[in-house]
Design an enzyme around this catalytic site. Sequence first.
Site, PDB file in Angstrom:
ATOM      1  N   ASP A   6       0.851  -1.189   0.000  1.00  0.00           N
ATOM      2  CA  ASP A   6       0.000   0.000   0.000  1.00  0.00           C
ATOM      3  C   ASP A   6       0.892   1.247   0.000  1.00  0.00           C
ATOM      4  O   ASP A   6       1.696   1.451   0.912  1.00  0.00           O
ATOM      5  CB  ASP A   6      -0.886  -0.030   1.248  1.00  0.00           C
ATOM      6  N   ASP A  99      -3.185   2.501  -5.877  1.00  0.00           N
ATOM      7  CA  ASP A  99      -2.028   2.535  -4.970  1.00  0.00           C
ATOM      8  C   ASP A  99      -1.923   1.318  -4.072  1.00  0.00           C
ATOM      9  O   ASP A  99      -1.279   1.353  -3.031  1.00  0.00           O
ATOM     10  CB  ASP A  99      -2.081   3.810  -4.117  1.00  0.00           C
ATOM     11  N   GLU A 100      -2.503   0.209  -4.489  1.00  0.00           N
ATOM     12  CA  GLU A 100      -2.591  -0.944  -3.610  1.00  0.00           C
ATOM     13  C   GLU A 100      -2.595  -2.226  -4.423  1.00  0.00           C
ATOM     14  O   GLU A 100      -3.275  -2.301  -5.444  1.00  0.00           O
ATOM     15  CB  GLU A 100      -3.944  -0.856  -2.901  1.00  0.00           C
TER      16      GLU A 100
HETATM   17 MG   LIG Z   1      -2.483   3.918   0.170  1.00  0.00          MG
END
Ligand SMILES: [Mg+2]
Length: 391
Positions: A6, A99-100
């Site tokens: 993350d 973003d993960e």
């Molecule tokens: Mg994040």
Amino acid sequence: MLAHVDMDAFYASVEVLDRPELAGRPVIVGGGARGVVSAASYEARAYGVRSALPLGLARRLCPQGVFLPVRMDRYRQISRVVMEVLASFSPVVEPVSVDEAYLDLKGAPILKAGPEAAGRAIKSAVQNVTRLTCSVGLAPVRFLAKIASDRDKPDGLTVVADLEAFLATVELREVPGVGQKSQERLRAMGLTRLTEVRALGAERLERMWGAFGLRLWELAHGRDSAELRPEREAKSLSHETTFHQDLADREALAAHLLALCQKLGRRLRHEGLEGRTVVLKLRHADFRLVTRRATLARPGADTAIIYATALGLLKGYPWPGPFRLIGVGLAGLAPAGQGQPGLFEDQRQARGRALAAAEDAVCERFGHQALTRAAALAKDGQHGHTGDGED
Ligand SMILES: [Mg+2]
């Protein structure tokens, strides 16, 4: 072993990357139609600014903040680079958002040095290439990897080496899917930790929340999928039936399965999708959930083929039951007709498709109850409520 990666305060970090003079200042990215905060740097979080907060409130909390608009194209550009870095560690990467992502490290060379070293290697590769930090969680199952990645943010690394010991530390508010209301309800019962819900028992949890209650019960025992769905396989459709009374009779189960396959086939064709992997789902009387998968020779959506495959899985399942639930799904979905059909399609498949199309036409005209094949008629009736899923 799975890794959940993350990026830290991603949008805000990208803005600081592009404008280094903002480093160390409270940066708040947001706006658009909803007028909320999309990301806040850790400096801004110190003022209580969080994602999803209305921008007006964020301005009051942090008047000295640097407020910037969302630049999605730029974030996507960097996201692609991050995903490429992750793909160098494992062939199985499931991006969850910009973003993960989850990585399956099973058999990955990087794991040979141990999970801790693997996590550090992933973190430094991401940082070397993007000059951004991420937090990584490693665990044997999905939800714990996600919780672990959140434990030590920013620039964190958490390895779940002892599943039971880690599980005992998990608060209900950390568990994905347990919202404010569920937390309040559980807190009113004196429960704040995930493992404490074990005491409620599966039946009670199911009465409280249905399928979600059962999922919570499984999570409380540390049971969750360890399987990832790489991008091209992410889409699936399924239908399931929960019986009012547990069912062991294979013929009755087969009849339910047929009815579910018909529903699934109609829905697939209605949405113009076909898929490659048939998934059979069974929940034992003791709430254990099992899935069995089979891959079709070529992508399809024909009821007959899905049913034959799912029935094969049911027949091959060695435990007698009884079962509380049966379900069938098709995964690896893509728009129909992409797998070069037509030319090499054999006659049997063409007939199946024609039959399915006729079925669809009848159903459209007379409603979905109108057309049920003989086997489905035989045993259906007194039991069951149905549900469906999609992701
Ligand atoms: Mg994040």
